[in-house]
Design an enzyme around this catalytic site. Structure first.
Site, PDB file in Angstrom:
ATOM      1  N   GLN A  15      39.572  20.639 -11.216  1.00  0.00           N
ATOM      2  CA  GLN A  15      39.372  22.098 -11.188  1.00  0.00           C
ATOM      3  C   GLN A  15      38.690  22.510  -9.890  1.00  0.00           C
ATOM      4  OE1 GLN A  15      36.838  22.919 -14.638  1.00  0.00           O
ATOM      5  NE2 GLN A  15      35.006  22.704 -13.388  1.00  0.00           N
ATOM      6  N   GLY A  18      38.307  21.019  -5.732  1.00  0.00           N
ATOM      7  CA  GLY A  18      39.079  19.776  -5.758  1.00  0.00           C
ATOM      8  C   GLY A  18      40.528  20.031  -6.134  1.00  0.00           C
ATOM      9  N   TYR A 151      19.710  20.005  -4.988  1.00  0.00           N
ATOM     10  CA  TYR A 151      21.105  20.221  -4.553  1.00  0.00           C
ATOM     11  C   TYR A 151      21.148  20.291  -3.024  1.00  0.00           C
ATOM     12  CZ  TYR A 151      25.711  22.503  -4.177  1.00  0.00           C
ATOM     13  OH  TYR A 151      27.023  22.814  -3.848  1.00  0.00           O
TER      14      TYR A 151
HETATM   15  N1  LIG Z   1      31.479  26.470  -5.685  1.00  0.00           N
HETATM   16  C1  LIG Z   1      30.685  26.603  -4.630  1.00  0.00           C
HETATM   17  O1  LIG Z   1      30.123  27.684  -4.355  1.00  0.00           O
HETATM   18  C2  LIG Z   1      30.485  25.449  -3.688  1.00  0.00           C
HETATM   19  C3  LIG Z   1      29.999  25.723  -2.399  1.00  0.00           C
HETATM   20  C4  LIG Z   1      29.786  24.671  -1.527  1.00  0.00           C
HETATM   21  C5  LIG Z   1      30.068  23.375  -1.912  1.00  0.00           C
HETATM   22  N2  LIG Z   1      30.531  23.138  -3.152  1.00  0.00           N
HETATM   23  C6  LIG Z   1      30.813  21.742  -3.515  1.00  0.00           C
HETATM   24  O2  LIG Z   1      32.193  21.583  -3.756  1.00  0.00           O
HETATM   25  C7  LIG Z   1      32.392  20.505  -4.668  1.00  0.00           C
HETATM   26  C8  LIG Z   1      33.302  20.950  -5.803  1.00  0.00           C
HETATM   27  O3  LIG Z   1      32.631  21.962  -6.519  1.00  0.00           O
HETATM   28  P1  LIG Z   1      33.362  23.126  -7.334  1.00  0.00           P
HETATM   29  O4  LIG Z   1      32.714  24.366  -6.940  1.00  0.00           O
HETATM   30  O5  LIG Z   1      34.821  22.984  -7.251  1.00  0.00           O
HETATM   31  O6  LIG Z   1      32.831  22.768  -8.788  1.00  0.00           O
HETATM   32  P2  LIG Z   1      33.539  22.709 -10.212  1.00  0.00           P
HETATM   33  O7  LIG Z   1      32.430  22.559 -11.175  1.00  0.00           O
HETATM   34  O8  LIG Z   1      34.511  23.804 -10.369  1.00  0.00           O
HETATM   35  O9  LIG Z   1      34.387  21.343 -10.125  1.00  0.00           O
HETATM   36  C9  LIG Z   1      33.758  20.102 -10.011  1.00  0.00           C
HETATM   37  C10 LIG Z   1      34.652  19.032 -10.604  1.00  0.00           C
HETATM   38  O10 LIG Z   1      33.944  17.792 -10.486  1.00  0.00           O
HETATM   39  C11 LIG Z   1      34.021  17.101 -11.715  1.00  0.00           C
HETATM   40  N3  LIG Z   1      32.867  16.217 -11.874  1.00  0.00           N
HETATM   41  C12 LIG Z   1      31.577  16.564 -12.076  1.00  0.00           C
HETATM   42  N4  LIG Z   1      30.812  15.472 -12.240  1.00  0.00           N
HETATM   43  C13 LIG Z   1      31.640  14.415 -12.116  1.00  0.00           C
HETATM   44  C14 LIG Z   1      31.449  13.017 -12.207  1.00  0.00           C
HETATM   45  N5  LIG Z   1      30.242  12.501 -12.464  1.00  0.00           N
HETATM   46  N6  LIG Z   1      32.511  12.208 -12.039  1.00  0.00           N
HETATM   47  C15 LIG Z   1      33.745  12.726 -11.793  1.00  0.00           C
HETATM   48  N7  LIG Z   1      33.987  14.039 -11.716  1.00  0.00           N
HETATM   49  C16 LIG Z   1      32.949  14.873 -11.884  1.00  0.00           C
HETATM   50  C17 LIG Z   1      34.070  18.185 -12.777  1.00  0.00           C
HETATM   51  O11 LIG Z   1      34.593  17.700 -14.008  1.00  0.00           O
HETATM   52  C18 LIG Z   1      34.928  19.227 -12.103  1.00  0.00           C
HETATM   53  O12 LIG Z   1      36.289  19.034 -12.378  1.00  0.00           O
HETATM   54  C19 LIG Z   1      30.992  20.064  -5.104  1.00  0.00           C
HETATM   55  O13 LIG Z   1      30.601  18.939  -4.351  1.00  0.00           O
HETATM   56  C20 LIG Z   1      30.139  21.255  -4.768  1.00  0.00           C
HETATM   57  O14 LIG Z   1      28.797  20.907  -4.557  1.00  0.00           O
HETATM   58  C21 LIG Z   1      30.768  24.129  -4.067  1.00  0.00           C
HETATM   59  C1  LIG Z   2      24.853  27.780  -8.628  1.00  0.00           C
HETATM   60  C2  LIG Z   2      25.074  27.851  -7.181  1.00  0.00           C
HETATM   61  C3  LIG Z   2      25.892  26.780  -6.587  1.00  0.00           C
HETATM   62  C4  LIG Z   2      25.771  26.897  -5.093  1.00  0.00           C
HETATM   63  C5  LIG Z   2      26.924  26.357  -4.400  1.00  0.00           C
HETATM   64  C6  LIG Z   2      26.863  26.351  -2.923  1.00  0.00           C
HETATM   65  O1  LIG Z   2      26.995  25.009  -2.513  1.00  0.00           O
HETATM   66  C7  LIG Z   2      25.699  26.998  -2.296  1.00  0.00           C
HETATM   67  C8  LIG Z   2      25.804  27.755  -1.179  1.00  0.00           C
HETATM   68  C9  LIG Z   2      24.610  28.282  -0.556  1.00  0.00           C
HETATM   69  C10 LIG Z   2      24.530  29.145   0.456  1.00  0.00           C
HETATM   70  C11 LIG Z   2      25.605  29.862   1.081  1.00  0.00           C
HETATM   71  C12 LIG Z   2      25.368  30.690   2.108  1.00  0.00           C
HETATM   72  C13 LIG Z   2      26.363  31.361   2.874  1.00  0.00           C
HETATM   73  C14 LIG Z   2      26.152  32.070   4.007  1.00  0.00           C
HETATM   74  C15 LIG Z   2      27.158  32.628   4.910  1.00  0.00           C
HETATM   75  O2  LIG Z   2      28.172  33.338   4.347  1.00  0.00           O
HETATM   76  C16 LIG Z   2      26.737  33.121   6.255  1.00  0.00           C
HETATM   77  O3  LIG Z   2      26.572  34.449   6.392  1.00  0.00           O
HETATM   78  C17 LIG Z   2      25.880  32.266   7.094  1.00  0.00           C
HETATM   79  C18 LIG Z   2      26.438  32.074   8.482  1.00  0.00           C
HETATM   80  C19 LIG Z   2      25.829  30.926   9.205  1.00  0.00           C
HETATM   81  C20 LIG Z   2      26.821  30.125   9.985  1.00  0.00           C
HETATM   82  O4  LIG Z   2      28.004  30.364   9.920  1.00  0.00           O
HETATM   83  O5  LIG Z   2      26.398  29.212  10.662  1.00  0.00           O
END
Ligand SMILES: NC(=O)c1ccc[n+]([C@@H]2O[C@H](COP(=O)([O-])OP(=O)(O)OC[C@H]3O[C@@H](n4cnc5c(N)ncnc54)[C@H](O)[C@@H]3O)[C@@H](O)[C@H]2O)c1
Ligand SMILES: CCCCC[C@H](O)/C=C/C=C\C=C\C=C\[C@@H](O)[C@@H](O)CCCC(=O)O
Length: 262
Positions: A15, A18, A151
């Site tokens: 989901q 990924g 995190y």
């Molecule tokens: N959504 C955001 O805002 C965001 C922003 C920046 C980075 N990320 C990163 O992107 C990646 C994907 O996140 P997402 O937003 O798609 O989250 P999501 O929760 O939608 O999907 C995560 C997936 O990982 C799987 N998962 C969780 N734990 C697991 C485990 N132990 N083993 C195998 N699979 C596992 C879940 O079942 C799920 O399918 C993560 O590393 C997250 O930190 C997300």
């Molecule tokens: C429950 C929350 C999960 C958080 C997921 C995620 O990984 C967290 C993101 C955190 C911060 C995001 C900030 C985004 C900022 C920008 O849009 C931007 O304006 C900053 C620009 C800086 C740059 O480009 O260097």
């Protein structure tokens, strides 16, 4: 680099970000193993993808990435099924400040484990043909998300590990494997919903409204844009040790680092 005939393994591929990555890989002719903890969502995803892209291009492997033996088996099963491995996306991640030890295991330890396993299957050091690894970090690593200390720490760790191993791989080891890091800002996935709950945010749940204001301020991206960034880091053979950022304000761009000086 063309993706036709290439084989990819994507953790957390059932989901969110990924799954978007898996869809882009299939659209571009790769075969994909989607490795995920969630059996029912994984099976549903695999069935949808079979409908869209035809059977035999994708397999679902149920696996908790924190179980080192199962993760090793997932890599082995992928190679047994498709005959090779070229692309690994260490994407599985969680947001859990209450069970913060688990967050370190999933977001950092498993990314390290997945990178080493990927090298075993792709590196010239092991007699393989080379490939590319993408490790998923976050903009939280640059802006430190104030109510997500652990995190944030894991996402810093992913960048540090990936840049260091990329330099080792490309400049000293001649592994033929490129290793890049992707840092999205907020993306519209289930992960964002975790901000609402005490069981995931722990004592930081009291800041949920502030968190939502940050999302309103910075905006929320679509998973398909993150998949576009992934594809670029996979196909552009000049990229190794790169740190790509994706934000609403600047779109897909790269972080630049000062060169090392004495
Ligand atoms: N959504 C955001 O805002 C965001 C922003 C920046 C980075 N990320 C990163 O992107 C990646 C994907 O996140 P997402 O937003 O798609 O989250 P999501 O929760 O939608 O999907 C995560 C997936 O990982 C799987 N998962 C969780 N734990 C697991 C485990 N132990 N083993 C195998 N699979 C596992 C879940 O079942 C799920 O399918 C993560 O590393 C997250 O930190 C997300
Ligand atoms: C429950 C929350 C999960 C958080 C997921 C995620 O990984 C967290 C993101 C955190 C911060 C995001 C900030 C985004 C900022 C920008 O849009 C931007 O304006 C900053 C620009 C800086 C740059 O480009 O260097």
């Amino acid at each position: 680099m063309s993706l036709h005939g290439k084989v990819a393994l994507v953790t957390g591929g059932a989901q969110g970000i990924g799954r978007a990555g898996v869809e882009h890989l299939l659209e571009n002719g790769a075969k994909v193993a989607l490795v995920d903890l969630n059996q029912s969502v994984g099976e549903e995803c695999k069935s949808d993808l079979d409908g869209q892209f035809g059977e035999d291009n994708c397999i679902f492997i149920q696996c908790d990435v924190t179980d080192a033996r199962k993760l090793r088996d997932a890599f082995q099963n992928t190679v047994e099924k498709f005959g090779r491995l070229d692309i690994v996306i260490n994407n599985a991640g969680i947001n859990n400040e209450k069970n913060w030890e688990k967050t370190i295991e999933v977001n950092l330890t498993s990314v390290i484990q997945g990178t080493y396993l990927a090298l075993e299957h792709m590196s010239k050091e092991y007699g393989k043909e080379g490939g590319v690894i993408i490790n998923i970090s976050s903009m939280a690593a640059f802006l430190h998300s104030p109510h997500q200390p652990v995190y944030t720490a894991t996402k810093h760790g992913v960048i540090g590990f990936s840049r260091a191993i990329a330099q080792d791989a490309s400049e000293q080891g001649n592994y033929g494997v490129r290793i890049n890091t992707l840092c999205p800002a907020f993306v519209d996935t289930q992960l964002l919903r975790t901000v609402e709950h005490e069981e995931t945010m722990g004592k930081f749940v009291k800041y949920k409204d502030e968190f939502k204001q940050r999302m309103d301020k910075y905006g929320v991206l679509k998973p398909s844009l993150i998949a576009e960034g992934m594809l670029r880091m996979i196909t552009d053979e000049s990229l190794n040790g790169a740190v790509m950022k994706i934000t609403c304000s600047k779109g897909i761009h790269f972080h630049t680092y000062e060169p090392l000086s004495a």
